[in-house]
Motif scaffolding. Structure first.
Motif: not given
Length: 288
Positions: A88, A90, A121-124
């Motif tokens: 989980d 990011r 950079t906000k994605k898992k």
């Protein structure tokens, strides 16, 4: 300063993954660890970084054994295809976590590279495509700032544009100084222009370990009529021979200096990929 691998052997059941491997990686060089899939490249890198344990032999970094040695291991960073972060997590948080383990981690560089490569950079991490998962690992590797940077098949899943960008950024990092780079790959042509020293591995054994220029200057191709080539090859060290119609081409190990060739024969240079293919073919023939 160097990494020393001495007489390392590793088995997985009946499979001999590494067979008495010894080599030295000196500081300030770009090495190519070259071999086909299953040659033992990843096993060797994982033993060097204490992710796997050798059945026999030892690895030292700057004179210190890497086994259970945080000080020695902190000088190494291995980029592999394995995700070592929680499912989980990011991307941005992963950068921050890397900085906890590697105090020299350059966060500004990681964020800048993320923009250049187009990494969100906000994605898992687990939501990234194969290509962007590789880009994420590349950015961490290029930002860690460890003295020894080990890259295991770094361009997995990358398109041509991103591969070219990676090689460009890797050269920039190396040119800035302070690291030794090992690129483990089966894509010989892509790294041929980058590496200074080639280590060729097959079936867990080191076949060649020398400077790229010295390796290639030690062989050439000889092309001409089949009978004339055969006469020239008598008593010489030959890697491979191929024939097309009445024309024959041989890859030959040569001594210092280039002697004049008999009439009708032509000498050609061998690039790193061609040499690798010739060597693999010769090994298959010898072990058939």
């Amino acid at each position: 300063m160097s990494i020393e691998v001495r007489s390392v052997t590793k088995r997985f059941g009946a499979t001999l993954a590494l067979d008495d491997v010894s080599l030295t990686l000196e500081e300030g060089k770009i090495y190519g660890l070259l071999g086909n899939n299953g040659a033992g490249k990843s096993t060797l890198l994982n033993i060097m970084t204490n992710r796997l344990f050798a059945d026999r032999g030892a690895v030292t970094v700057d004179g210190e054994d890497v086994r259970n040695n945080d000080a020695a291991l902190s000088k190494l960073f291995l980029m592999s295809e394995n995700n070592l972060y929680p499912d989980d997590m990011r991307v941005r948080r992963a950068f921050e976590t890397a900085a906890l383990f590697y105090p020299g981690f350059q966060m500004d560089n990681a964020l800048q590279l993320s923009e250049i490569f187009g990494l969100n950079t906000k994605k898992k991490i687990t939501a990234l495509s194969t290509g962007y998962a590789s880009i994420f690992r590349i950015i961490v590797a290029l930002s860690v700032n460890a003295p020894y940077l080990l890259l295991d098949e770094p361009v997995l899943g990358l398109d041509a544009q991103h591969r070219d960008l990676f090689y460009q950024k890797l050269i920039e990092k190396f040119a800035a100084g302070g690291c030794t780079v090992v690129i483990s790959t089966h894509l010989i042509a892509e790294v041929a222009g980058l590496i200074e020293h080639a280590i060729i591995i097959r079936n867990g054994r080191i076949l060649r370990d020398c400077g790229k220029d010295a390796l290639l200057s030690g062989c050439c191709t000889i092309t001409g009529p089949a009978e004339a080539v055969d006469r020239y090859l008598a008593g010489r060290s030959v890697l491979t021979v191929s024939t097309l119609g009445g024309l024959r081409t041989a890859c030959v190990q040569v001594e210092d200096g280039e002697e004049p060739l008999p009439a009708g024969l032509e000498r050609g240079a061998v690039n790193l990929q061609d040499y690798f293919i010739h060597l693999m073919n010769a090994e298959e023939k010898a072990n058939a």
